[in-house]
Design an enzyme around this catalytic site. Structure first.
Site, PDB file in Angstrom:
ATOM      1  CD  GLU A 167      -4.416  -2.253   7.476  1.00  0.00           C
ATOM      2  OE1 GLU A 167      -3.232  -2.411   7.168  1.00  0.00           O
ATOM      3  OE2 GLU A 167      -5.073  -1.255   7.137  1.00  0.00           O
ATOM      4  CG  ASN A 224      -1.811   1.191   1.309  1.00  0.00           C
ATOM      5  OD1 ASN A 224      -1.870   1.998   0.376  1.00  0.00           O
ATOM      6  ND2 ASN A 224      -2.519   1.337   2.413  1.00  0.00           N
ATOM      7  CD1 TRP A 225       3.773   1.049  -2.555  1.00  0.00           C
ATOM      8  CD2 TRP A 225       3.819   1.963  -4.601  1.00  0.00           C
ATOM      9  NE1 TRP A 225       4.587   0.272  -3.354  1.00  0.00           N
ATOM     10  CE2 TRP A 225       4.626   0.805  -4.608  1.00  0.00           C
ATOM     11  CE3 TRP A 225       3.688   2.700  -5.790  1.00  0.00           C
ATOM     12  CZ2 TRP A 225       5.312   0.380  -5.733  1.00  0.00           C
ATOM     13  CZ3 TRP A 225       4.372   2.266  -6.918  1.00  0.00           C
ATOM     14  CH2 TRP A 225       5.172   1.118  -6.892  1.00  0.00           C
ATOM     15  CE  LYS A 226      -0.556   3.433   4.689  1.00  0.00           C
ATOM     16  NZ  LYS A 226      -0.614   3.653   6.123  1.00  0.00           N
ATOM     17  CB  SER A 273       3.697  -1.746  12.730  1.00  0.00           C
ATOM     18  OG  SER A 273       3.294  -0.392  12.907  1.00  0.00           O
ATOM     19  N   GLY A 279       2.389  -1.154   4.628  1.00  0.00           N
ATOM     20  CA  GLY A 279       2.504   0.274   4.321  1.00  0.00           C
ATOM     21  C   GLY A 279       3.963   0.655   4.158  1.00  0.00           C
ATOM     22  CG  HIS A 322      -6.301   2.253   4.966  1.00  0.00           C
ATOM     23  ND1 HIS A 322      -5.915   3.233   5.848  1.00  0.00           N
ATOM     24  CD2 HIS A 322      -5.286   1.346   4.940  1.00  0.00           C
ATOM     25  CE1 HIS A 322      -4.711   2.938   6.326  1.00  0.00           C
ATOM     26  NE2 HIS A 322      -4.303   1.795   5.782  1.00  0.00           N
TER      27      HIS A 322
HETATM   28  P1  PGA Z   1       2.112   0.423   8.065  1.00  0.00           P
HETATM   29  O1  PGA Z   1       0.747   0.700   7.297  1.00  0.00           O
HETATM   30  O2  PGA Z   1       2.648  -0.899   7.557  1.00  0.00           O
HETATM   31  O3  PGA Z   1       3.014   1.570   7.693  1.00  0.00           O
HETATM   32  O4  PGA Z   1       1.800   0.379   9.525  1.00  0.00           O
HETATM   33  C1  PGA Z   1      -0.171  -0.335   7.110  1.00  0.00           C
HETATM   34  C2  PGA Z   1      -1.436   0.172   6.474  1.00  0.00           C
HETATM   35  O5  PGA Z   1      -1.811   1.327   6.707  1.00  0.00           O
HETATM   36  O6  PGA Z   1      -2.102  -0.559   5.717  1.00  0.00           O
END
Ligand code: PGA
Length: 255
Positions: free
Chosen positions: A175, A12-14, A218, A239, A101
């Site tokens: 999540e 997930n590159w957001k 994380s 992420g 999300h």
């Molecule tokens: P993160 O993000 O791995 O940086 O905690 C995960 C997500 O938001 O899907």
């Protein structure tokens, strides 16, 4: 039925990369990503931001890397300025779309009902929803994790039952909100108890659609092995670590 075929690694590159940065990342690590995707029992999924979907779709067209969007509209078409049509995502070559999300729920006020509607429209367009559910810190501290999970899951499960294309699976991403962008992932006992509850909830509904459960929050190369040992898990929603290719590679390599 909880299908565990192929472990999913969803990057997930957001909105962490600009268009040019996303294209550079994809071209710099193109061969490496393809070779990860060719590993046995492995499905690599890239979820770039909306503006990068089309060029990335072109780049991975003939490969086994799958494409995911990060969000979509509740509707297929119409007067919805600025929204992304699930129909167009399908035409673009997306096989997945992340929905619900926690960042969309909090910054864009997406409700449980809206997320379920998105799931329905995705199923109708033959796209696998990666539906994110998870309790926030407050619910966790108050011991209200499962009731929050049920509120989020129930409308999604109902959409899964009532939509067309029953062959299109459902992907639920657990999540915990407090573990996203945090220093450490949730511990195995907590994840396992929530996933076992989700599994029994979905099994009781006797969904005809198959489903799978993934974890996000994380994930790093340091916790990947212990998280993979959770029996219900068949994928990761990643992420930050997905943007550090060496980190991602280590996460995929841990068995
Ligand atoms: P993160 O993000 O791995 O940086 O905690 C995960 C997500 O938001 O899907």
């Amino acid at each position: 039925m909880n299908t565990k075929k192929n472990f999913l690694y969803i990057s997930n590159w957001k909105m962490s990369l600009s268009l040019n940065e996303a294209l550079s990342f994809a071209s710099n690590y193109y061969d490496e990503i393809l070779s990860l995707a060719d590993r046995e029992n492995t499905q690599m999924v890239i979820a770039p931001s909306a503006e990068a979907l089309f060029p990335i779709a072109q780049a991975i067209k003939e490969t086994s890397v799958a494409l995911s969007a990060q969000c979509c509209a509740e509707h297929e078409r119409g007067s919805f300025t600025g929204q992304i049509s699930p129909r167009s995502l399908y035409e673009l070559g997306c096989s997945y779309c992340i929905i619900g999300h926690s960042e969309r729920r909090s910054f864009n006020n997406e409700s449980d009902q809206s997320v379920a509607k998105q799931a329905q429209t995705l199923f109708d367009n033959n796209i696998i929803p990666i539906a994110c559910i998870g309790e926030d810190k407050n619910a966790y501290d108050q011991g209200e994790t499962l009731s929050r999970i049920e509120e989020q899951l129930a409308p999604i499960a109902q959409a899964a039952q009532s939509s067309s294309h029953q062959n299109t699976p459902l992907c639920i991403a657990y999540e915990p909100v407090w573990a996203i962008g945090a220093q450490k992932a949730a511990d195995n006992d907590h994840i396992e108890s929530v996933l076992a509850w989700i599994e029994s909830y979905l099994n009781e509904l006797a969904l005809t659609r198959s489903y799978r459960l993934v974890y996000g929050g994380s994930i790093t190369s340091h916790n990947a092995a212990r998280l993979k040992s959770i029996p219900q898990i068949s994928g990761f929603l990643i992420g930050r670590a997905s943007l550090d290719f060496q980190e991602l590679e280590k996460i995929v390599h841990y068995r």
